[in-house]
Structures are given as C-alpha cells and as structure tokens.
Design a protein around this motif. Sequence first.
Motif, PDB file in Angstrom:
ATOM      1  N   ALA A 183       0.851  -1.196   0.000  1.00 36.66           N
ATOM      2  CA  ALA A 183       0.000   0.000   0.000  1.00 36.66           C
ATOM      3  C   ALA A 183       0.888   1.248   0.000  1.00 36.66           C
ATOM      4  N   LEU A 184       0.381   2.332  -0.544  1.00 32.22           N
ATOM      5  CA  LEU A 184       1.133   3.579  -0.640  1.00 32.22           C
ATOM      6  C   LEU A 184       0.760   4.534   0.485  1.00 32.22           C
ATOM      7  N   ALA A 185       1.766   5.004   1.195  1.00 27.58           N
ATOM      8  CA  ALA A 185       1.575   5.994   2.252  1.00 27.58           C
ATOM      9  C   ALA A 185       2.241   7.291   1.807  1.00 27.58           C
ATOM     10  N   GLU A 186       1.623   8.421   2.157  1.00 24.37           N
ATOM     11  CA  GLU A 186       2.173   9.734   1.803  1.00 24.37           C
ATOM     12  C   GLU A 186       2.565  10.479   3.067  1.00 24.37           C
ATOM     13  N   LEU A 187       3.651  11.228   2.940  1.00 25.00           N
ATOM     14  CA  LEU A 187       4.118  12.036   4.048  1.00 25.00           C
ATOM     15  C   LEU A 187       4.557  13.384   3.497  1.00 25.00           C
ATOM     16  N   GLU A 188       3.973  14.452   4.023  1.00 27.35           N
ATOM     17  CA  GLU A 188       4.407  15.794   3.641  1.00 27.35           C
ATOM     18  C   GLU A 188       5.502  16.205   4.608  1.00 27.35           C
ATOM     19  N   ARG A 189       6.682  16.495   4.055  1.00 23.36           N
ATOM     20  CA  ARG A 189       7.831  16.782   4.898  1.00 23.36           C
ATOM     21  C   ARG A 189       8.760  17.782   4.225  1.00 23.36           C
ATOM     22  N   ASP A 190       9.707  18.304   4.996  1.00 27.25           N
ATOM     23  CA  ASP A 190      10.697  19.213   4.433  1.00 27.25           C
ATOM     24  C   ASP A 190      11.591  18.465   3.451  1.00 27.25           C
ATOM     25  N   ALA A 191      11.953  19.150   2.386  1.00 20.75           N
ATOM     26  CA  ALA A 191      12.737  18.527   1.320  1.00 20.75           C
ATOM     27  C   ALA A 191      14.173  18.223   1.741  1.00 20.75           C
ATOM     28  N   TYR A 192      14.683  18.880   2.770  1.00 21.14           N
ATOM     29  CA  TYR A 192      16.081  18.667   3.159  1.00 21.14           C
ATOM     30  C   TYR A 192      16.317  17.304   3.802  1.00 21.14           C
ATOM     31  N   LEU A 193      15.278  16.650   4.315  1.00 22.85           N
ATOM     32  CA  LEU A 193      15.450  15.351   4.960  1.00 22.85           C
ATOM     33  C   LEU A 193      15.818  14.303   3.909  1.00 22.85           C
ATOM     34  N   ALA A 194      16.837  13.514   4.189  1.00 26.47           N
ATOM     35  CA  ALA A 194      17.295  12.481   3.250  1.00 26.47           C
ATOM     36  C   ALA A 194      16.859  11.112   3.755  1.00 26.47           C
ATOM     37  N   ASP A 195      16.177  10.362   2.912  1.00 25.65           N
ATOM     38  CA  ASP A 195      15.719   9.024   3.280  1.00 25.65           C
ATOM     39  C   ASP A 195      16.863   8.024   3.178  1.00 25.65           C
ATOM     40  N   LYS A 196      16.930   7.117   4.147  1.00 26.13           N
ATOM     41  CA  LYS A 196      17.912   6.036   4.129  1.00 26.13           C
ATOM     42  C   LYS A 196      17.250   4.758   3.633  1.00 26.13           C
ATOM     43  N   ALA A 197      16.125   4.380   4.254  1.00 20.28           N
ATOM     44  CA  ALA A 197      15.478   3.124   3.902  1.00 20.28           C
ATOM     45  C   ALA A 197      14.067   3.076   4.461  1.00 20.28           C
ATOM     46  N   VAL A 198      13.234   2.230   3.850  1.00 18.00           N
ATOM     47  CA  VAL A 198      11.921   1.881   4.387  1.00 18.00           C
ATOM     48  C   VAL A 198      11.975   0.386   4.648  1.00 18.00           C
TER      49      VAL A 198
END
Length: 118
Positions: free
Chosen positions: A14-29
Amino acid sequence: MTVTVTYYCPHCGALAELERDAYLADKAVTPYPFEGWAYATPDDDYESADGVRFVCGEDGTLKEGEEGCGEPFYLSFVRYENGREIDPRRPAEYVELSEGRGPRGPRGPRGPSGPGTR
C-alpha cells in the motif's frame, strides 16, 4: 520547502504519503526499526527524530483508495555521527567468539567403534 513523498508498505505494498521538508534524506523503508534509531509518528515532530514509524492504514497517511494491512513499517533518515554517515546495518559492537583458538565443541565420529566392531 515541503514536498509530498510516497512510500510503499513493505508488508502489503500500500502507498503511504508524508508531507515533509525537502532537506530530509531518506535512508530506507523497512518492516523493522534500525537498532538505536529513534522514530516518531507522522503526527509528531519527526524532523528531530531519526525516522518515522507508520502503521499501515491506521495513521491516516495512506493515499486515497489504498487499503492498509495494519502492520508497522519504518522510514529511516540518513544519520551522521562525527561527520560520517552511520550504516544502520553494521552492528553497534562486535563480539569476539573465540580467542584465536579453533572451534570448540563435540568432536565427530572417530572411525569404526561401538557395537559389532572389533
């Protein structure tokens, strides 16, 4: 600047959405939290946390029309310590299993012996 980012639940897709600041860098889900990482919910101040803990379908983050499985999953942000990126898959400490000696434990069979052998 805020952006809406979409994440797949690793359990059901399933797809989840998160509105967040663009500066945050994702590592993993991942379906599990990283050891030593601190997670916040999507409604908390997750920008000061190491990541976000979602509950698929129960925290209001699913895209319209998606159905969730109710399982938790974790978004981990890139984290730095002393100017170096931390690899969450590396153990926090290493354990030495032997002190340079060979393996210890029961030995295997020593050739023919036992009932019926001479």
